[in-house]
Structure formats: C-alpha cells, structure tokens
Design an enzyme around this catalytic site. Structure first.
Site, PDB file in Angstrom:
ATOM      1  N   MET A  62      36.776  23.430 -21.217  1.00  0.00           N
ATOM      2  CA  MET A  62      37.764  24.504 -21.060  1.00  0.00           C
ATOM      3  C   MET A  62      37.050  25.788 -21.459  1.00  0.00           C
ATOM      4  SD  MET A  62      40.941  22.394 -22.631  1.00  0.00           S
ATOM      5  CE  MET A  62      39.827  21.247 -23.433  1.00  0.00           C
ATOM      6  N   SER A  85      47.158  13.105 -29.737  1.00  0.00           N
ATOM      7  CA  SER A  85      48.047  12.808 -30.877  1.00  0.00           C
ATOM      8  C   SER A  85      48.657  11.411 -30.804  1.00  0.00           C
ATOM      9  CB  SER A  85      49.177  13.822 -30.995  1.00  0.00           C
ATOM     10  OG  SER A  85      49.046  14.845 -30.062  1.00  0.00           O
ATOM     11  N   PHE A 126      45.382  23.408 -26.654  1.00  0.00           N
ATOM     12  CA  PHE A 126      45.834  22.801 -27.908  1.00  0.00           C
ATOM     13  C   PHE A 126      46.287  21.357 -27.693  1.00  0.00           C
ATOM     14  CE2 PHE A 126      45.682  26.715 -30.200  1.00  0.00           C
ATOM     15  CZ  PHE A 126      45.981  27.689 -29.252  1.00  0.00           C
ATOM     16  N   GLY A 127      46.066  20.511 -28.700  1.00  0.00           N
ATOM     17  CA  GLY A 127      46.643  19.165 -28.674  1.00  0.00           C
ATOM     18  C   GLY A 127      48.070  19.244 -29.207  1.00  0.00           C
ATOM     19  N   GLY A 128      48.784  18.125 -29.125  1.00  0.00           N
ATOM     20  CA  GLY A 128      50.108  18.036 -29.739  1.00  0.00           C
ATOM     21  C   GLY A 128      51.220  18.798 -29.046  1.00  0.00           C
ATOM     22  N   ASP A 132      46.285  14.798 -18.516  1.00  0.00           N
ATOM     23  CA  ASP A 132      45.888  15.209 -19.865  1.00  0.00           C
ATOM     24  C   ASP A 132      46.886  16.200 -20.454  1.00  0.00           C
ATOM     25  OD1 ASP A 132      42.882  16.956 -21.058  1.00  0.00           O
ATOM     26  OD2 ASP A 132      44.489  15.889 -22.099  1.00  0.00           O
ATOM     27  N   GLY A 133      47.493  15.766 -21.588  1.00  0.00           N
ATOM     28  CA  GLY A 133      48.326  16.728 -22.319  1.00  0.00           C
ATOM     29  C   GLY A 133      49.752  16.248 -22.488  1.00  0.00           C
ATOM     30  N   GLY A 134      50.126  15.968 -23.745  1.00  0.00           N
ATOM     31  CA  GLY A 134      51.518  15.602 -24.026  1.00  0.00           C
ATOM     32  C   GLY A 134      51.894  14.208 -23.586  1.00  0.00           C
ATOM     33  N   MET A 165      46.319  18.890 -15.434  1.00  0.00           N
ATOM     34  CA  MET A 165      46.780  19.190 -16.791  1.00  0.00           C
ATOM     35  C   MET A 165      48.305  19.154 -16.828  1.00  0.00           C
ATOM     36  SD  MET A 165      44.159  19.507 -18.664  1.00  0.00           S
ATOM     37  CE  MET A 165      44.940  20.091 -20.163  1.00  0.00           C
TER      38      MET A 165
HETATM   39  C1  DX5 Z   1      44.403  20.242 -24.317  1.00  0.00           C
HETATM   40  C2  DX5 Z   1      43.369  19.137 -24.177  1.00  0.00           C
HETATM   41  C3  DX5 Z   1      43.981  17.761 -24.265  1.00  0.00           C
HETATM   42  C4  DX5 Z   1      44.641  17.500 -25.618  1.00  0.00           C
HETATM   43  C5  DX5 Z   1      45.459  16.227 -25.524  1.00  0.00           C
HETATM   44  O1  DX5 Z   1      43.851  21.463 -23.919  1.00  0.00           O
HETATM   45  O2  DX5 Z   1      42.719  19.229 -22.930  1.00  0.00           O
HETATM   46  O3  DX5 Z   1      42.982  16.775 -24.018  1.00  0.00           O
HETATM   47  O4  DX5 Z   1      43.646  17.341 -26.599  1.00  0.00           O
HETATM   48  O5  DX5 Z   1      46.103  16.080 -26.757  1.00  0.00           O
HETATM   49  P1  DX5 Z   1      47.621  15.539 -26.785  1.00  0.00           P
HETATM   50  O6  DX5 Z   1      47.571  14.150 -26.185  1.00  0.00           O
HETATM   51  O7  DX5 Z   1      47.970  15.522 -28.243  1.00  0.00           O
HETATM   52  O8  DX5 Z   1      48.436  16.491 -25.960  1.00  0.00           O
HETATM   53 ZN    ZN Z   2      41.366  17.536 -22.412  1.00  0.00          ZN
END
Ligand code: DX5
Ligand code: ZN
Length: 223
Positions: A70, A200, A145-147, A177-179, A139
């Site tokens: 990213m 997460s 961000f994660g979570g 990927d994501g959530g 995405m």
């Molecule tokens: C966000 C990342 C994802 C993120 C996924 O920009 O690309 O890979 O780490 O984390 P969760 O599963 O917690 O959304």
């Molecule tokens: Zn990712």
C-alpha cells in the site's frame, strides 16, 4: 466449489513482541499464505513495516509470503521486496502510474504479481488485468488500518469479479482483504473469494482456534 479456499493471516494484527511464535502458530494451524501489509503513510495514512522485517521472516519460514504494497509508485521497490523474499507482490492500481509495467516488473523476477483496488474503484477496470495478474485483491475496507468493519457494498464487486472470471476466462486468484470475520466469511466465499485475508479475526484471541474455525467454515462452504 472448485479449488480449496485459502487463508492468509495478516501479521499487521500480530503481537510484534512475539512475532516469531505467532507466525509458527499460524503455520502449524494450517494457514496457506502469510499476508504482509506494507504501508508508506502516503498512499495510505498509516505506516507499518518494510523490507528488513520481511527479510528476517523469510529466513525463518517457508510460508508463502503474500506482500500487499500500500505504497505510492510501488515499481520503485519491486527489486527490494523480491530480494527480501516475497513470493507474491500485490500493488494498488490507484498507486501506479503504469500498472501493467509494474506487474510485468514483478513477474519478470519470477515472483507472482497481484493487483488491488480500493472500495471506491470500480471493479470493471480489472477486466483487462487477468493476463497480467496472478491474483486480484478486492479490498473490503479502505486500506490503511486493521480492525475495520467490512464495507457491505464491496461484496457486489466480488460477485462481478467472479462473473468476469467466468466470462473472460480470467485465471487470477480472487483475494479479499479487510474486516473479514467468522460471521461474514461464508458470504464472502459465496460471492467468489478464493483467498481470505484476515488480521484481527486470526490474531486476536486464540490463534490456533481462530484458524481452525475459519477452515471449518471453508470446508462447509466448499460443499
Ligand atoms: C488493511 C490491510 C488488511 C488488514 C486486515 O489496509 O490491507 O490486510 O490488515 O486486517 P483485518 O482483518 O483486521 O481487517
Ligand atoms: Zn492487506
């Protein structure tokens, strides 16, 4: 359902004080890829980690390293991430001035190439990338961000991508990927996802159990 669904835990959500143990747990529990989220604070608002961390992980594991860049203008760093041990490098369409040239630069190094789009980028644009990308990453959150919570409208993009794959014979693996959580992952698989990234929902709580639960859902979804 055709091929086995793969799980790609994202180490962004790991406990970095115990990163080695956590990666071992993830591997022993049967995860398929290790998802490595590189953030530059420019293309996305956050900063994560880069080549030195990837290098040290590469030395310790034979897991498939799924590197998600990213970063702005990633073509500048392809060499570095290949040398650091990436097995797959995914770049963001929105971050490349020349996306096809960037994908070619990855593939000519013998590393798999992925192309990713953010939630607001129309999925139609990916129709032309099947021949250049081994993996397409849709995405389901705004990267950075994660979570975060999955953005429901993105599931429609997955359905469309599944349809394009059939209609245009696109072989690229479809990654999400994501959530992603244990509650929404079967809908995501039904919508066409083949590789599931989760941070997460894997690293928070009991890693081994979380992965086992994901794989149970995958096994049922594939029936
Ligand atoms: C966000 C990342 C994802 C993120 C996924 O920009 O690309 O890979 O780490 O984390 P969760 O599963 O917690 O959304
Ligand atoms: Zn990712």
């Amino acid at each position: 359902m055709g091929n086995r669904i793969k799980l790609a835990p994202s180490i962004l959500a790991a406990d970095f004080w115990n990163l080695g143990d956590q990666i071992k747990k993830v591997k022993d529990a049967g995860a398929d890829y290790l998802h490595f989220d590189v953030m530059d604070g420019v293309f996305v608002p956050s900063i994560s980690f880069g080549m030195p961390v990837l290098k040290s992980i590469r030395k310790q594991t034979d897991m498939f390293l799924d590197v998600h860049l990213m970063i702005q203008e990633p073509i500048r760093y392809i060499d570095e991430f290949v040398k650091s041990g990436a097995d797959l490098i995914t770049v963001h369409l929105e971050a490349c001035s020349e996306p096809v040239r960037t994908l070619k630069a990855i593939k000519e190094k013998g590393v798999k190439a992925g192309i990713s789009i953010k939630p607001s980028t129309p999925v139609e644009i990916l129709k032309g990338f099947g021949a250049h990308a081994d993996l397409i990453l849709v995405m389901t959150v705004e990267p950075g961000f994660g979570g975060q919570k999955l953005i429901p409208e993105t599931l429609e993009k997955l359905e469309k991508m599944k349809d394009y794959k059939k209609r245009y014979g696109i072989e690229s693996e479809l990654e999400v990927d994501g959530g992603v959580t244990l509650d929404n992952v079967s809908d995501i698989i039904k919508a066409g996802a083949e590789v599931i990234v989760s941070g997460s929902s894997v690293f928070k709580g009991d890693i081994t159990n979380n992965i086992k639960s994901f794989k149970e859902v995958f096994a049922n979804a594939s029936k």
